[in-house]
Design an enzyme around this catalytic site. Structure first.
Site, mmCIF file in Angstrom:
data_model
loop_
_atom_site.group_PDB
_atom_site.id
_atom_site.type_symbol
_atom_site.label_atom_id
_atom_site.label_comp_id
_atom_site.label_asym_id
_atom_site.label_seq_id
_atom_site.Cartn_x
_atom_site.Cartn_y
_atom_site.Cartn_z
ATOM 1 N N HIS A 47 0.801 -1.237 0.021
ATOM 2 C CA HIS A 47 0.252 0.177 0.031
ATOM 3 C C HIS A 47 0.727 1.359 -0.092
ATOM 4 O O HIS A 47 1.906 1.327 0.562
ATOM 5 C CB HIS A 47 -0.969 -0.080 1.121
ATOM 6 C CG HIS A 47 -2.198 -0.747 1.165
ATOM 7 N ND1 HIS A 47 -2.883 -1.223 2.280
ATOM 8 C CD2 HIS A 47 -2.838 -0.877 0.173
ATOM 9 C CE1 HIS A 47 -3.726 -1.884 1.931
ATOM 10 N NE2 HIS A 47 -4.051 -1.648 0.584
ATOM 11 N N CYS A 69 -1.870 2.930 9.082
ATOM 12 C CA CYS A 69 -2.963 1.762 8.720
ATOM 13 C C CYS A 69 -3.960 1.668 9.827
ATOM 14 O O CYS A 69 -5.273 1.539 9.499
ATOM 15 C CB CYS A 69 -2.310 0.588 8.731
ATOM 16 S SG CYS A 69 -0.955 0.141 7.299
#
Length: 278
Positions: A166, A262
């Site tokens: 990511h 996150c």
């Protein structure tokens, strides 16, 4: 306006499957009490600088704790994620319900276009620009769709290292205009685009050791940068740019491939004032 973030307590967090390299070898090897302690420390630290809302934890969706992947927020609208892996798709309904109940206008991409929210889409803090990662989770086709939906300039960046699956694992735009990032996570074209758009005095490049400690997976709130771990050299570089670094251990979540950023989703994203792009 005080920044506001979304988090989810890890009552049901565990490594239950493998969808990234960090998870390999870690199934059922976590400690839920340790995860709760680490998450609570992050929550307490963030609450010194921002407001935090929480979505209820749910059984069967252990990665719901990674709220950055809920969607992309801009002002009062949110573009929900379309997860690539089936294991995470049940999260979509829970996040959608939370956003509706809290007054957001909920948008969606076509179901065949994968997009993983603020894990792969980060607003620059100097330019009126959205950085969008692709190559592992989100589809490059999402870039043009996001640009149209939000009327924003989108700069796609290709991710080439599966450990940095990511964008938020390897890039963090900081308030004030600096950019914290790990160059080796990107292909040569993307590295060149970053160098073109961000002047050298605003680029804070990290090495492999800091990247592997998820130093780029940081929560930025004003001049505060909250992260799992950073070397003395990186702390000094951030301090030289005017940032206070707060380190808080998040090793339990790194077993699943996540860290501070996150575990949070910024809910108070505003448009960056117009500025001519290079």
């Amino acid at each position: 306006m005080k920044a506001r973030f979304l988090m989810c307590a890890p009552q049901h967090f565990e490594v239950a499957y493998v969808i990234n390299p960090w998870m390999e070898g870690n199934i059922a090897r976590g400690s839920n009490p340790a995860a709760m302690q680490q998450w609570s420390a992050l929550l307490a630290l963030l609450r010194h600088h921002a407001q935090v809302d929480c979505i209820s934890a749910r059984e069967g969706v252990p990665d719901l704790v990674f709220t950055a992947n809920a969607g992309l927020v801009l002002e009062s609208r949110v573009l929900l994620s379309n997860f690539r892996h089936a294991e995470r798709r049940p999260e979509e309904a829970y996040f959608s319900q939370w956003f509706v109940e809290h007054g957001f206008e909920v948008l969606a991409l076509p179901p065949d276009v994968y997009f993983e929210g603020a894990g792969d889409a980060l607003f620059d803090r100097r330019l009126p620009l959205l950085w969008m990662g692709h190559g592992h989770r989100s589809d490059p086709a999402a870039a043009a769709m996001i640009a149209s939906l939000f009327d924003v300039e989108v700069e796609p960046l290709r991710l080439v290292n599966p450990h940095f699956y990511h964008l938020d694992t390897c890039l963090c735009p900081l308030e004030g205009g600096a950019l914290l990032y790990y160059p080796a996570a990107f292909d040569a074209v993307s590295q060149e685009r970053i160098a073109t758009l961000v002047p050298p005095e605003l680029r804070i490049a990290v090495g492999a050791a800091d990247a592997d400690a998820f130093a780029c997976n940081a929560v930025n709130c004003g001049r505060h940068v909250i992260l799992n771990q950073a070397s003395d050299n990186l702390c000094a570089a951030l301090a030289a740019h005017g940032y206070a670094v707060h380190q808080t251990r998040l090793s339990e979540f790194m077993k699943a491939g996540g860290s501070a950023k996150c575990l949070t989703l910024k809910l108070t994203e505003a448009r960056t004032p117009a500025l001519a792009l290079p």
